[in-house]
Scaffold this active site. Structure first.
Site, PDB file in Angstrom:
ATOM      1  N   LYS A 204     -10.867  59.387 -50.355  1.00  0.00           N
ATOM      2  CA  LYS A 204      -9.845  58.330 -50.441  1.00  0.00           C
ATOM      3  C   LYS A 204     -10.434  57.048 -51.010  1.00  0.00           C
ATOM      4  CE  LYS A 204      -6.222  60.351 -48.056  1.00  0.00           C
ATOM      5  NZ  LYS A 204      -5.168  60.475 -47.106  1.00  0.00           N
TER       6      LYS A 204
ATOM      7  N   LYS B 286      -6.256  71.169 -53.097  1.00  0.00           N
ATOM      8  CA  LYS B 286      -5.169  71.394 -52.134  1.00  0.00           C
ATOM      9  C   LYS B 286      -3.879  70.725 -52.600  1.00  0.00           C
ATOM     10  CE  LYS B 286      -5.181  67.681 -48.800  1.00  0.00           C
ATOM     11  NZ  LYS B 286      -4.671  67.279 -47.549  1.00  0.00           N
TER      12      LYS B 286
ATOM     13  N   LYS C  13       0.326  65.195 -51.612  1.00  0.00           N
ATOM     14  CA  LYS C  13       1.332  64.201 -52.004  1.00  0.00           C
ATOM     15  C   LYS C  13       0.857  63.405 -53.201  1.00  0.00           C
ATOM     16  CE  LYS C  13       2.080  63.218 -47.266  1.00  0.00           C
ATOM     17  NZ  LYS C  13       1.455  62.423 -46.236  1.00  0.00           N
TER      18      LYS C  13
HETATM   19  P1  ATP Z   1      -1.753  64.663 -48.576  1.00  0.00           P
HETATM   20  O1  ATP Z   1      -3.095  65.116 -49.070  1.00  0.00           O
HETATM   21  O2  ATP Z   1      -0.642  65.513 -49.076  1.00  0.00           O
HETATM   22  O3  ATP Z   1      -1.529  63.212 -48.793  1.00  0.00           O
HETATM   23  P2  ATP Z   1      -2.912  64.453 -46.034  1.00  0.00           P
HETATM   24  O4  ATP Z   1      -3.732  65.645 -45.671  1.00  0.00           O
HETATM   25  O5  ATP Z   1      -3.647  63.280 -46.573  1.00  0.00           O
HETATM   26  O6  ATP Z   1      -1.737  64.880 -46.992  1.00  0.00           O
HETATM   27  P3  ATP Z   1      -1.109  64.245 -43.856  1.00  0.00           P
HETATM   28  O7  ATP Z   1       0.106  64.115 -44.664  1.00  0.00           O
HETATM   29  O8  ATP Z   1      -1.209  63.397 -42.649  1.00  0.00           O
HETATM   30  O9  ATP Z   1      -2.318  63.845 -44.739  1.00  0.00           O
HETATM   31  O10 ATP Z   1      -1.380  65.764 -43.451  1.00  0.00           O
HETATM   32  C1  ATP Z   1      -0.853  66.243 -42.235  1.00  0.00           C
HETATM   33  C2  ATP Z   1      -1.349  67.606 -41.906  1.00  0.00           C
HETATM   34  O11 ATP Z   1      -0.994  68.523 -42.943  1.00  0.00           O
HETATM   35  C3  ATP Z   1      -2.872  67.701 -41.761  1.00  0.00           C
HETATM   36  O12 ATP Z   1      -3.178  68.492 -40.630  1.00  0.00           O
HETATM   37  C4  ATP Z   1      -3.313  68.366 -43.013  1.00  0.00           C
HETATM   38  O13 ATP Z   1      -4.483  69.117 -42.807  1.00  0.00           O
HETATM   39  C5  ATP Z   1      -2.125  69.276 -43.331  1.00  0.00           C
HETATM   40  N1  ATP Z   1      -2.044  69.552 -44.766  1.00  0.00           N
HETATM   41  C6  ATP Z   1      -1.851  68.654 -45.759  1.00  0.00           C
HETATM   42  N2  ATP Z   1      -1.861  69.256 -46.953  1.00  0.00           N
HETATM   43  C7  ATP Z   1      -2.059  70.586 -46.709  1.00  0.00           C
HETATM   44  C8  ATP Z   1      -2.170  71.747 -47.550  1.00  0.00           C
HETATM   45  N3  ATP Z   1      -2.100  71.641 -48.864  1.00  0.00           N
HETATM   46  N4  ATP Z   1      -2.358  72.955 -46.961  1.00  0.00           N
HETATM   47  C9  ATP Z   1      -2.429  73.069 -45.612  1.00  0.00           C
HETATM   48  N5  ATP Z   1      -2.336  72.006 -44.774  1.00  0.00           N
HETATM   49  C10 ATP Z   1      -2.154  70.782 -45.306  1.00  0.00           C
END
Ligand code: ATP
Ligand code: LTN
Length: 330
Positions: free
Chosen positions: A114, A196, A199
């Site tokens: 980040k 992965k 968002k």
């Molecule tokens: P993003 O990367 O999409 O911004 P994030 O991981 O930063 O998402 P959150 O939105 O808080 O943050 O994620 C919430 C939950 O969803 C966490 O437990 C994360 O591990 C899970 N998660 C997010 N993206 C994935 C994915 N692509 N596959 C499986 N689990 C996911």
């Protein structure tokens, strides 16, 4: 209720959810509420590590709450609450900041990722984020923390902090375990199946949003990157795109990866993609109907988080009281 194991998890209130969230965590949250005593949080304090428009942050909390319920979380069974409504989170977060070493935080992959993405705003909150998350978990004497693969490191740090505190002051916190599925804990992007689904992906058609229309979903799946082999076989190293679609399909259908291989034996990617797209559309249809209803019913959502936050605070305040007593805070 009290003899059931305690689950706590949360999602950041940072925008619309995608299929990675749905498969990685949301669907699992719903299954778990039958067996465990679950606390599900809208992590809006965590969202402040990146600059947000206040109106958007408020709206995002409602959206996430509506998504939780639309996916099947039941406020009668689970405690669904807003992090900002339970002040104990910020308080225990501060205490734990004082028991976390800079070196530990420096090793966190999410911080490294980040800060590379937001090089113009590497704030102290982004750095100490894992201590706030540890507080979220430890306040509820949590046994299990269901998350995607990327959060494992944070849960491990939480265990270290809990052990450190318990050693210094006597038994205070339950030591939580990460609770990560073998299949589906890391859904990958459709265009870049080596990263992965996220968002923040800027690649068009890489991410399926839970509120995408059926046409959009079908289009994105049809365009998903595969390979030239033409065989539906699970092989993450050599066939990351196909393997990712197989994972999605197997979880939505509730079948094993081997069964997916058998079902598409002798069929090409065209048929396979149509089946995957249709499965996603069908799975998300009831979610979308419910979500659209709920998002316009702010009053109902308010009643959910008010009651949920009251229940959460009841539990959290006990732990914080104990921590303050042990530390000598009057
Ligand atoms: P993003 O990367 O999409 O911004 P994030 O991981 O930063 O998402 P959150 O939105 O808080 O943050 O994620 C919430 C939950 O969803 C966490 O437990 C994360 O591990 C899970 N998660 C997010 N993206 C994935 C994915 N692509 N596959 C499986 N689990 C996911
Ligand atoms: N850090 C997580 C979201 C999150 C969380 C938590 C997950 C905040 N507090 C407590 C599990 C338990 C993320 O970035 N995805």
């Amino acid at each position: 209720m009290e003899d059931k194991k305690i689950i706590l998890s949360g999602i950041q209130a940072t925008g619309d959810l995608h299929l990675g969230h749905y498969i990685g965590v949301l669907k699992r949250f719903v299954e778990m509420q039958e067996k465990y005593n679950c606390y599900y949080m809208v992590a809006n304090l965590h969202a402040l590590t990146v600059r947000r428009d206040p109106e958007e942050l408020r709206e995002n909390a409602y959206k996430l709450l509506a998504s939780y319920i639309a996916a099947g979380l039941d406020p009668e069974k689970s405690t669904i609450f807003l992090q900002s409504q339970v002040h104990e989170h910020a308080e225990l977060g501060w205490v734990l900041d004082c028991y976390t070493y800079m070196g530990e935080l420096n090793r966190m992959t999410q911080f490294k990722d980040k800060s590379a993405k937001h090089a113009d705003n590497i704030n102290a909150g982004l750095f100490t984020y894992p201590a706030l998350m540890a507080g979220d978990i430890l306040l509820y004497q949590t046994d299990l923390v269901p998350t995607g693969e990327d959060q494992k490191q944070h849960v491990e740090l939480t265990r270290d902090l809990a052990e450190r505190f318990n050693k210094l002051y006597g038994d205070t916190f339950k030591i939580p375990e990460p609770f990560i599925e073998k299949v589906g804990a890391r859904i990958m992007g459709l265009q870049d199946p080596t990263s992965k689904m996220s968002k923040s992906s800027t690649i068009p058609n890489d991410t399926i949003m839970l509120i995408d229309t059926p046409d959009e979903i079908m289009k994105k799946v049809k365009k998903a990157v595969t390979d030239s082999e033409g065989i539906v076989k699970f092989d993450v190293a050599n066939k990351p795109g196909v393997s990712n679609l197989m994972t999605i399909y197997s979880i939505i259908k509730g079948i094993s990866i081997e069964d997916v291989e058998k079902e598409f034996d002798g069929k090409g990617y065209g048929d396979f993609k149509t089946a995957v797209g249709e499965a996603i559309v069908k799975e998300l249809e009831p979610f979308q109907t419910k979500y659209n209803e709920l998002i316009n019913n702010k009053e109902y959502l308010e009643s959910i988080y008010t009651e949920g936050s009251r229940k959460a605070a009841e539990k959290a305040s006990k732990t914080l009281r104990d921590v303050y007593d042990k530390l000598g805070l009057i």
